[in-house]
Every structure is written in structure tokens, then in C-alpha cells.
Design a protein around this motif. Structure first.
Motif, PDB file in Angstrom:
ATOM      1  N   ASN A 135       0.506  -0.749   0.395  1.00 12.69           N
ATOM      2  CA  ASN A 135       0.112   0.599  -0.177  1.00 12.69           C
ATOM      3  C   ASN A 135       0.904   1.845  -0.060  1.00 12.69           C
TER       4      ASN A 135
ATOM      5  N   ASP B 285       1.119   5.324  -0.426  1.00 15.64           N
ATOM      6  CA  ASP B 285       0.560   6.443   0.293  1.00 15.64           C
ATOM      7  C   ASP B 285       0.886   8.137   0.364  1.00 15.64           C
TER       8      ASP B 285
ATOM      9  N   ASN C 133       0.503  11.435   0.911  1.00 11.02           N
ATOM     10  CA  ASN C 133      -0.604  12.729   1.683  1.00 11.02           C
ATOM     11  C   ASN C 133       0.800  13.265   2.317  1.00 11.02           C
TER      12      ASN C 133
ATOM     13  N   THR D   1       4.070   6.879   2.008  1.00  9.78           N
ATOM     14  CA  THR D   1       3.757   5.959   3.232  1.00  9.78           C
ATOM     15  C   THR D   1       4.325   4.892   2.819  1.00  9.78           C
TER      16      THR D   1
ATOM     17  N   SER E 123       7.706   5.584   6.360  1.00 13.52           N
ATOM     18  CA  SER E 123       7.573   7.180   5.767  1.00 13.52           C
ATOM     19  C   SER E 123       8.588   8.073   5.325  1.00 13.52           C
TER      20      SER E 123
END
Length: 151
Positions: free
Chosen positions: A73, A75, A77, A82, A111
Motif C-alpha cells: 500500500n 500513499d 498525503n 508512506t 514514511s
């Protein structure tokens, strides 16, 4: 580039009960060691990560052998990238008695705070030969450095 990573705990393969090292016989000691010590395979791990910068991009490589592409996964943001994933420990191999397991199982999460001069819509991720690679292109129109004159 500023990098932030989340620390995870080291693997703990040996059960640490207070009576663990007080077996009634040596056979029982070895049986408990080799059969029960793997019940506590760690739930988190910290894969090795390489980060590089070229003239045109930032490159991140995460060493995670044994995963499938669907296990990741990724991401982005507010400039925080991350990367997370999970690999489950399968105990279906009843014909094998494991004496040592050094492969990492469980979840990981890393991250990275990315600079403002990236093209977030052009980030590419590939997974090949156990390496998750991310290419984060720089936006040539956004310069992070500038010369400031004193008046």
C-alpha cells in the motif's frame, strides 16, 4: 531531501516465559525450543531501504523479497509518502520441522517526507526480484534553492 522513518521492533523468535529454561528432560527442552519458539514470530519488521537522488528524480528501493504486488500500500498525503505491506507466516508445511526462520514476516510501514519540487502525479512504483522501486520525478519548474542578496 528530508527523510523520516518509523522504527519497528526487532524480531523476537524465542519465547521468554519464566519457566521456559527449566525443562524436566533435555528432550522436552529441544522439543519446546524447536516447536514453540516460532509461535511468536514478530508482527512488524523493518526492511532495508536505499534512497538516492539523481538530477531528475528521487529513487527509493525497499528490499522485501517474497511479497506479491498486491501486498503493498503506497500513499502520498501532504508530501508524506508512506509505504506499507504485509507478509503472512504460513504454517501449512507439516512435513517440515523448522529449526531456524530468518525470513521476516508481519507488517512494515515506512514514511518519507518529500520535498516540494516533485511531480506527485508521475510517481512510478514497480516490484521485481524482491525489490520495490519507486521513482519520484522532480518538477523542473519548482526550484527549492535560490540566492538571497543582502540589502
Amino acid at each position: 531531501m528530508i527523510m523520516k522513518t518509523k522504527k519497528t521492533e526487532d524480531m523476537n523468535l524465542v519465547r521468554r516465559n519464566s519457566d521456559w529454561f527449566v525443562p524436566s528432560t533435555m528432550d522436552k527442552f529441544f522439543d519446546r525450543f524447536f516447536n514453540e519458539s516460532f509461535d511468536n514470530v514478530a508482527t512488524t519488521f523493518n526492511p532495508r531501504t536505499d534512497i538516492a537522488e539523481t538530477e531528475k528524480a528521487f529513487e527509493i528501493e525497499v528490499a522485501v523479497p517474497g511479497f506479491d504486488k498486491k501486498d503493498f500500500n503506497i500513499d502520498l498525503n501532504d508530501g508524506l509518502l508512506t509505504i506499507s505491506g504485509e507478509r503472512k507466516f504460513e504454517k501449512k508445511q507439516s512435513e517440515k520441522n523448522f529449526y531456524s526462520i530468518q525470513t521476516e514476516y508481519g507488517t512494515f510501514k515506512k514514511s518519507f517526507q518529500l520535498p516540494d519540487n516533485i511531480q506527485s502525479d508521475k510517481i512510478e512504483a514497480t516490484y521485481e526480484n524482491g525489490i520495490l522501486s519507486l521513482i519520484i520525478p522532480k518538477d523542473e519548474t519548482k526550484k527549492l534553492a535560490s540566492k538571497i542578496s543582502v540589502k
